[in-house]
Design a protein around this motif. Structure first.
Motif, mmCIF file in Angstrom:
data_model
loop_
_atom_site.group_PDB
_atom_site.id
_atom_site.type_symbol
_atom_site.label_atom_id
_atom_site.label_comp_id
_atom_site.label_asym_id
_atom_site.label_seq_id
_atom_site.Cartn_x
_atom_site.Cartn_y
_atom_site.Cartn_z
ATOM 1 N N VAL A 317 17.434 -1.049 15.239
ATOM 2 C CA VAL A 317 16.595 -2.239 15.056
ATOM 3 C C VAL A 317 15.176 -1.956 15.528
ATOM 4 N N LYS A 318 15.043 -1.346 16.703
ATOM 5 C CA LYS A 318 13.706 -1.049 17.236
ATOM 6 C C LYS A 318 12.946 -0.092 16.324
ATOM 7 N N ALA A 319 13.644 0.952 15.837
ATOM 8 C CA ALA A 319 12.988 1.929 14.962
ATOM 9 C C ALA A 319 12.554 1.275 13.648
ATOM 10 N N PHE A 320 13.396 0.415 13.109
ATOM 11 C CA PHE A 320 13.074 -0.267 11.855
ATOM 12 C C PHE A 320 11.888 -1.206 12.039
ATOM 13 N N LEU A 321 11.894 -1.992 13.116
ATOM 14 C CA LEU A 321 10.796 -2.937 13.358
ATOM 15 C C LEU A 321 9.491 -2.200 13.626
ATOM 16 N N ALA A 322 9.558 -1.052 14.317
ATOM 17 C CA ALA A 322 8.343 -0.285 14.609
ATOM 18 C C ALA A 322 7.748 0.312 13.346
ATOM 19 N N ALA A 323 8.609 0.642 12.358
ATOM 20 C CA ALA A 323 8.129 1.272 11.123
ATOM 21 C C ALA A 323 7.578 0.271 10.119
ATOM 22 N N ARG A 324 8.057 -0.976 10.171
ATOM 23 C CA ARG A 324 7.693 -1.962 9.141
ATOM 24 C C ARG A 324 6.187 -2.169 8.946
ATOM 25 N N PRO A 325 5.386 -2.243 10.019
ATOM 26 C CA PRO A 325 3.942 -2.443 9.800
ATOM 27 C C PRO A 325 3.270 -1.293 9.053
ATOM 28 N N TYR A 326 3.968 -0.148 8.942
ATOM 29 C CA TYR A 326 3.373 1.030 8.311
ATOM 30 C C TYR A 326 3.940 1.284 6.915
ATOM 31 N N ALA A 327 4.582 0.276 6.340
ATOM 32 C CA ALA A 327 5.188 0.445 5.016
ATOM 33 C C ALA A 327 4.161 0.910 3.982
ATOM 34 N N GLU A 328 2.995 0.262 3.965
ATOM 35 C CA GLU A 328 1.964 0.625 2.984
ATOM 36 C C GLU A 328 1.386 2.011 3.268
ATOM 37 N N THR A 329 1.309 2.380 4.545
ATOM 38 C CA THR A 329 0.816 3.716 4.922
ATOM 39 C C THR A 329 1.764 4.797 4.407
ATOM 40 N N LEU A 330 3.061 4.566 4.596
ATOM 41 C CA LEU A 330 4.053 5.527 4.113
ATOM 42 C C LEU A 330 4.040 5.596 2.587
ATOM 43 N N ALA A 331 3.869 4.445 1.948
ATOM 44 C CA ALA A 331 3.789 4.411 0.481
ATOM 45 C C ALA A 331 2.569 5.186 -0.006
ATOM 46 N N ALA A 332 1.460 5.077 0.731
ATOM 47 C CA ALA A 332 0.228 5.789 0.355
ATOM 48 C C ALA A 332 0.409 7.303 0.470
ATOM 49 N N ALA A 333 1.306 7.746 1.354
ATOM 50 C CA ALA A 333 1.575 9.179 1.492
ATOM 51 C C ALA A 333 2.410 9.705 0.331
ATOM 52 N N VAL A 334 3.193 8.813 -0.285
ATOM 53 C CA VAL A 334 4.050 9.201 -1.409
ATOM 54 C C VAL A 334 3.277 9.139 -2.734
ATOM 55 N N SER A 335 2.393 8.158 -2.870
ATOM 56 C CA SER A 335 1.708 7.876 -4.143
ATOM 57 C C SER A 335 1.034 9.085 -4.800
ATOM 58 N N PRO A 336 0.337 9.962 -4.044
ATOM 59 C CA PRO A 336 -0.336 11.087 -4.712
ATOM 60 C C PRO A 336 0.603 12.015 -5.475
ATOM 61 N N MET A 337 1.906 11.970 -5.161
ATOM 62 C CA MET A 337 2.850 12.874 -5.811
ATOM 63 C C MET A 337 3.538 12.246 -7.025
ATOM 64 N N ILE A 350 7.384 3.147 -5.602
ATOM 65 C CA ILE A 350 6.606 2.573 -4.493
ATOM 66 C C ILE A 350 7.054 1.149 -4.196
ATOM 67 N N GLN A 351 7.278 0.345 -5.235
ATOM 68 C CA GLN A 351 7.730 -1.039 -5.025
ATOM 69 C C GLN A 351 9.075 -1.063 -4.301
ATOM 70 N N HIS A 352 9.984 -0.159 -4.715
ATOM 71 C CA HIS A 352 11.294 -0.100 -4.070
ATOM 72 C C HIS A 352 11.180 0.379 -2.623
ATOM 73 N N LEU A 353 10.297 1.367 -2.391
ATOM 74 C CA LEU A 353 10.091 1.891 -1.036
ATOM 75 C C LEU A 353 9.598 0.789 -0.105
ATOM 76 N N VAL A 354 8.551 0.087 -0.510
ATOM 77 C CA VAL A 354 8.007 -0.999 0.313
ATOM 78 C C VAL A 354 9.044 -2.113 0.469
ATOM 79 N N GLY A 355 9.797 -2.382 -0.609
ATOM 80 C CA GLY A 355 10.803 -3.443 -0.572
ATOM 81 C C GLY A 355 11.888 -3.208 0.457
ATOM 82 N N ARG A 356 12.202 -1.919 0.730
ATOM 83 C CA ARG A 356 13.244 -1.632 1.718
ATOM 84 C C ARG A 356 12.814 -1.993 3.133
ATOM 85 N N PHE A 357 11.526 -2.233 3.333
ATOM 86 C CA PHE A 357 11.042 -2.699 4.640
ATOM 87 C C PHE A 357 11.127 -4.230 4.769
ATOM 88 N N VAL A 358 11.624 -4.895 3.745
ATOM 89 C CA VAL A 358 11.716 -6.364 3.660
ATOM 90 C C VAL A 358 10.474 -7.053 4.243
#
Length: 398
Positions: A317-337, A350-358
């Motif tokens: 739970v802690k790891a998931f909550l800590a990662a959620r604010p960075y969903a768009e940052t992680l998506a931006a790292a994937v987008s160039p590929m 990208i939509q599915h990736l961000v969606g998994r962060f609810v």
């Protein structure tokens, strides 16, 4: 640049960015001094020789392991180690020798990957009486070499895993992740570092270890011992991290050949060839958010009511909550590929990736959501089904 110049492993379909990459490489090489250019050619020649062994193994794919091993030894004996060369995945050390009998063919239906070991010299700095002392240290390093296999997907997954590790470190979430090194060196070519002091769950099964709990008892002593407790703690911290990672990146093919255990009790995941929108065989056999088996829970005390299991839930739970604010940052790292031609991108990645962060849920709702995913994952029927499928088709025990 070499790895991204073509969209296929055989270098027949140029990528749109190839002309730009060619120009950059030509400009760089033309700017080298004579000495620098000689070193560049020496390094690439050495690495091409080593990687090329995988290509020379292709005619031996259907042959026995001893025949493959003999061919690897024959080719390894021909390689001359020039002064100053290094492995692309470990530029902080130079190769001083090759263990020429270390070559080992690896299991693959259509490719010919192999493992080899090198003696690497590194500069080590230690402090003594407030003085820095520089020493040379030689260590053995093993790596897997592949030809005809696109390693860029593993590189991308490990970059995201490294980002998540940084996020969790800054947030003070006490989990463990080990993003090992993978370097894509040319179209369909790459080098993968072997995890140190680790063994796959598959190999434990082949060595007649009855279960993961029995392995922990045999390795660390009785459950009441401090060594077992320390190993269990490491197990929980790493299991929580990789559970969130496999959920966020939708990593599949989680059979026991791709799950490792190190000498400290950490669970580690390898091989990210199936992530995001791609699944083994094109079918979504693995429908659980992540792999959480009965034997894993047994290491944590045997039930979902133990202190260790509850700590595992809390860390997830802690790891998931800590990662959620960075969903768009992680998506931006994937987008160039997305335009790279990698098979893991099939549509709305990208939509599915961000969606998994609810993102639509509050932190409290997201915490409840993660606890529900944990319950869903535990002993999921599809997990057992996929393990049984791998046992029947590839002989991988579970």
């Amino acid at each position: 640049m070499s790895a991204n110049s073509y969209k296929d492993d055989d270098s027949t379909i140029p990528d749109e960015i190839k002309p730009a990459l060619d120009d950059i490489r030509e400009t760089m090489v033309n700017g080298f001094t004579e000495e620098g250019k000689a070193y560049y050619e020496k390094e690439f020649s050495f690495f091409d020789e080593v990687t090329g062994i995988s290509g020379k193994l292709k005619p031996y794919i259907k042959k026995s392991k001893p025949e493959k091993k003999a061919k690897i030894d024959e080719e390894m004996a021909k390689i001359k180690v020039e002064e100053g060369v290094y492995l692309p995945s470990n530029p902080d050390g130079i190769v001083v020798d090759i263990d020429r009998k270390s070559g080992k063919p690896l299991q693959s239906h259509a490719k010919a990957p192999f493992l080899a070991s090198f003696m690497i010299e590194k500069d080590v700095v230690r402090v003594e009486d407030e003085q820095e002392i520089h020493e040379k240290k030689i260590e053995k390093l093993s790596a897997i070499f592949k030809v005809g296999d696109d390693c860029r997907q593993d590189v991308l997954a490990l970059q995201i895993i490294s980002l998540l590790r940084t996020i969790w470190m800054h947030a003070g979430v006490d989990v463990f992740v080990f993003p090992y090194r993978v370097t894509a060196t040319a179209p369909g070519c790459g080098i993968i570092d072997v995890l140190p002091n680790s063994i796959s769950r598959d190999m434990l099964g082949r060595e007649a270890v009855n279960g993961l709990y029995e392995y922990f008892i045999a390795s660390y002593g009785p459950e009441t011992s401090s060594e077992f407790q320390r190993a269990r703690k490491n197990f929980v911290k790493s299991l929580a991290a990789y559970s969130i990672i496999t959920y966020i990146l939708e990593i599949k093919d989680r059979h026991n050949g791709n799950i490792m255990y190190d000498s400290d009790g950490h669970v580690l995941h390898i091989d990210f060839g199936f992530c995001f929108d791609i699944f083994p065989g094109g079918f979504k056999f693995e429908q659980a958010p992540f792999k959480l088996t009965r034997e894993m829970v047994r290491v944590m005390g045997g039930s979902t009511e133990t202190q260790a299991y509850r700590w595992f839930e809390e860390l997830c739970v802690k790891a998931f909550l800590a990662a959620r604010p960075y969903a768009e940052t992680l998506a931006a790292a994937v987008s160039p590929m997305l335009d790279s031609g990698l098979h893991c991108f099939k549509g709305e990645t990208i939509q599915h990736l961000v969606g998994r962060f609810v993102p639509e849920k509050s932190d409290k709702e997201a915490a409840q959501y993660m606890r529900a995913l944990i319950r869903k994952s535990f002993e999921h029927v599809a997990t057992r089904g996929y393990d049984e499928f791998q046992r029947l088709t590839n002989g991988i025990p579970y």
